[in-house]
Design a protein around this motif. Structure first.
Motif, mmCIF file in Angstrom:
data_model
loop_
_atom_site.group_PDB
_atom_site.id
_atom_site.type_symbol
_atom_site.label_atom_id
_atom_site.label_comp_id
_atom_site.label_asym_id
_atom_site.label_seq_id
_atom_site.Cartn_x
_atom_site.Cartn_y
_atom_site.Cartn_z
ATOM 1 N N ASP A 1 0.846 -1.192 0.000
ATOM 2 C CA ASP A 1 0.000 0.000 0.000
ATOM 3 C C ASP A 1 0.884 1.245 0.000
ATOM 4 O OD1 ASP A 1 -1.885 1.965 0.273
ATOM 5 O OD2 ASP A 1 -2.414 1.473 2.338
ATOM 6 N N PRO A 2 0.920 1.997 -1.101
ATOM 7 C CA PRO A 2 1.807 3.167 -1.160
ATOM 8 C C PRO A 2 1.432 4.257 -0.162
ATOM 9 C CG PRO A 2 0.324 3.124 -3.046
ATOM 10 C CD PRO A 2 0.155 1.816 -2.347
ATOM 11 N N GLU A 3 0.150 4.338 0.195
ATOM 12 C CA GLU A 3 -0.277 5.392 1.119
ATOM 13 C C GLU A 3 0.383 5.228 2.480
ATOM 14 O OE1 GLU A 3 -1.620 8.749 2.426
ATOM 15 O OE2 GLU A 3 -2.065 8.087 0.373
ATOM 16 N N GLY A 4 0.586 3.989 2.907
ATOM 17 C CA GLY A 4 1.234 3.769 4.194
ATOM 18 C C GLY A 4 2.635 4.353 4.237
ATOM 19 N N TYR A 5 3.387 4.165 3.149
ATOM 20 C CA TYR A 5 4.739 4.724 3.084
ATOM 21 C C TYR A 5 4.699 6.250 3.015
ATOM 22 C CZ TYR A 5 6.225 -0.071 2.174
ATOM 23 O OH TYR A 5 6.457 -1.417 2.276
ATOM 24 N N ASN A 6 3.721 6.794 2.310
ATOM 25 C CA ASN A 6 3.604 8.252 2.215
ATOM 26 C C ASN A 6 3.330 8.860 3.582
ATOM 27 O OD1 ASN A 6 3.329 10.780 0.676
ATOM 28 N ND2 ASN A 6 1.169 10.640 1.236
ATOM 29 N N VAL A 7 2.427 8.250 4.324
ATOM 30 C CA VAL A 7 2.090 8.769 5.647
ATOM 31 C C VAL A 7 3.269 8.638 6.604
ATOM 32 C CG1 VAL A 7 0.593 8.471 7.667
ATOM 33 C CG2 VAL A 7 -0.374 8.340 5.359
ATOM 34 N N ARG A 8 3.920 7.480 6.572
ATOM 35 C CA ARG A 8 5.081 7.318 7.470
ATOM 36 C C ARG A 8 6.221 8.236 7.055
ATOM 37 N NH1 ARG A 8 8.133 1.616 8.404
ATOM 38 N NH2 ARG A 8 8.970 2.151 6.343
ATOM 39 N N GLY A 9 6.403 8.417 5.755
ATOM 40 C CA GLY A 9 7.434 9.339 5.294
ATOM 41 C C GLY A 9 7.200 10.746 5.809
ATOM 42 N N SER A 10 5.935 11.169 5.813
ATOM 43 C CA SER A 10 5.603 12.492 6.337
ATOM 44 C C SER A 10 5.916 12.584 7.823
ATOM 45 C CB SER A 10 4.124 12.793 6.090
ATOM 46 O OG SER A 10 3.846 12.864 4.713
ATOM 47 N N ALA A 11 5.572 11.535 8.560
ATOM 48 C CA ALA A 11 5.860 11.523 9.989
ATOM 49 C C ALA A 11 7.357 11.533 10.253
ATOM 50 C CB ALA A 11 5.208 10.307 10.641
ATOM 51 N N LEU A 12 8.105 10.755 9.482
ATOM 52 C CA LEU A 12 9.558 10.753 9.633
ATOM 53 C C LEU A 12 10.141 12.131 9.338
ATOM 54 C CD1 LEU A 12 10.288 7.313 7.947
ATOM 55 C CD2 LEU A 12 10.809 7.884 10.323
ATOM 56 N N GLY A 13 9.595 12.791 8.334
ATOM 57 C CA GLY A 13 10.041 14.139 8.016
ATOM 58 C C GLY A 13 9.778 15.098 9.155
ATOM 59 N N ARG A 14 8.607 14.975 9.762
ATOM 60 C CA ARG A 14 8.283 15.838 10.900
ATOM 61 C C ARG A 14 9.238 15.592 12.066
ATOM 62 N NH1 ARG A 14 2.882 14.415 9.107
ATOM 63 N NH2 ARG A 14 1.890 16.263 8.239
ATOM 64 N N GLY A 15 9.721 14.373 12.154
ATOM 65 C CA GLY A 15 10.679 14.051 13.214
ATOM 66 C C GLY A 15 12.118 14.354 12.851
ATOM 67 N N GLY A 16 12.349 14.928 11.666
ATOM 68 C CA GLY A 16 13.692 15.277 11.250
ATOM 69 C C GLY A 16 14.509 14.119 10.715
ATOM 70 N N LYS A 17 13.868 12.979 10.465
ATOM 71 C CA LYS A 17 14.579 11.798 9.956
ATOM 72 C C LYS A 17 14.493 11.800 8.423
ATOM 73 C CE LYS A 17 13.424 9.176 14.152
ATOM 74 N NZ LYS A 17 12.698 10.283 14.831
ATOM 75 N N TYR A 18 15.249 12.687 7.808
ATOM 76 C CA TYR A 18 15.088 12.946 6.381
ATOM 77 C C TYR A 18 15.481 11.787 5.477
ATOM 78 C CZ TYR A 18 14.518 17.702 8.147
ATOM 79 O OH TYR A 18 14.087 18.798 8.841
ATOM 80 N N PRO A 19 16.628 11.136 5.685
ATOM 81 C CA PRO A 19 16.956 10.000 4.799
ATOM 82 C C PRO A 19 15.903 8.898 4.856
ATOM 83 C CG PRO A 19 18.910 10.747 5.974
ATOM 84 C CD PRO A 19 17.745 11.457 6.600
ATOM 85 N N ALA A 20 15.407 8.598 6.046
ATOM 86 C CA ALA A 20 14.377 7.566 6.170
ATOM 87 C C ALA A 20 13.087 8.016 5.495
ATOM 88 C CB ALA A 20 14.123 7.254 7.644
ATOM 89 N N ALA A 21 12.777 9.306 5.598
ATOM 90 C CA ALA A 21 11.581 9.831 4.940
ATOM 91 C C ALA A 21 11.701 9.694 3.427
ATOM 92 C CB ALA A 21 11.367 11.295 5.331
ATOM 93 N N LEU A 22 12.877 10.046 2.899
ATOM 94 C CA LEU A 22 13.098 9.911 1.456
ATOM 95 C C LEU A 22 12.895 8.468 0.997
ATOM 96 C CD1 LEU A 22 16.225 12.079 0.508
ATOM 97 C CD2 LEU A 22 13.830 12.494 -0.044
#
Length: 281
Positions: free
Chosen positions: A64-85
């Motif tokens: 499900d691509p939406e799950g990765y999109n949502v988690r990527g956004s959360a990771l970005g909010r937490g400053g975890k940029y490589p993981a978000a990418l």
């Protein structure tokens, strides 16, 4: 909004809007971070607990691509940029026309200083969905930081023509009007941004600057005070409040507010200059 919220507190403020002179005093400039969002990052959404919950969702449905999109956004909010990418990359691999993921990934590239990749992703999001307002707003901020004011204005204008309810479009168009000295238009846009995001301090600070430019000092002072009430860490608002005190001849109160602005942002030159003026002798 779908895009990752701007990390205003941790990111260096990048663009000074205006440096006008009123009664011989330097007007403290309103500045914005890399993407010009109106509020501080919601770190709770980037918490380890939230990430863990989102990971469980992904593990249950890894296609499900939406799950990765949502988690990527959360990771970005937490400053975890490589993981978000990595999450946005996966989302796009699973769904090549996932324009929201392109726009979200663009913002992460911006945080990481890769403006070219950010622009490519914003362009791709708009190519897939020419009605996606968040991508126009993000690209507009990219252009504004690069000094491409006309392109930035056109993108904010396009988002507004799409009937966006995202306050950033009006706030950032207001900043451009303010740069151009069109303060009545700026005030109108800041007021709309306030109606859409009443808890954001930046539109109050921006509107206060335009009120001050029009010598509507009482309105300006009220807006700076409200900006501080909404965000006591807004160094620019403290410096602008101090400027009003200084204009009124109250150097003691001005120095106190300038001092707070310097404490919050030791590199903010208008506050440093104001403190030097009001603390002399």
């Amino acid at each position: 909004m779908n895009a990752v919220t701007e990390k205003r507190g941790g990111a260096a403020r990048a663009l000074a809007l205006t440096a006008a002179l009123f009664s011989g005093l330097a007007l403290a400039a309103c500045q914005s971070g890399p993407a010009g969002e109106l509020s501080r990052i919601d770190t709770a959404q980037g918490s380890s607990e939230n990430i863990s919950s989102l990971t469980q969702v992904i593990n249950a449905n890894p296609r499900d691509p939406e799950g990765y999109n949502v988690r990527g956004s959360a990771l970005g909010r937490g400053g975890k940029y490589p993981a978000a990418l990595k999450d946005f990359d996966t989302a796009i691999q699973l769904k090549p026309d996932f324009y929201q993921a392109y726009s979200n990934r663009a913002l992460i590239y911006r945080f990481m200083g890769d403006q070219a990749s950010a622009l490519n992703d914003y362009n791709r999001a708009i190519q897939i969905n020419p009605s996606y307002d968040a991508a126009y707003i993000g690209r507009g901020n990219l252009y504004r930081k690069a000094g491409r004011t006309r392109d930035a204005f056109n993108d904010f204008q396009k988002a507004i023509q799409l009937d966006t309810t995202d306050a950033r479009a009006y706030h950032n168009r207001g900043l451009i009007y303010q740069q151009q000295g069109q303060h009545n238009f700026a005030i109108e846009d800041f007021s709309t941004a306030i109606s859409l995001a009443p808890d954001a301090s930046e539109p109050y600070n921006g509107r206060g600057l335009s009120y001050l430019a029009l010598n509507q000092e009482d309105n300006a002072f009220a807006d700076f005070n409200m900006a501080i009430k909404l965000d006591s860490k807004n160094a620019e608002a403290w410096a602008n409040q101090a400027l009003v005190y200084e204009r009124r001849g109250d150097k003691a109160k001005a120095a106190k507010s300038y001092r707070e602005a310097v404490r919050l942002n030791p590199n903010y030159q208008p506050a440093k200059d104001g403190l030097s003026r009001t603390s002399a002798g």
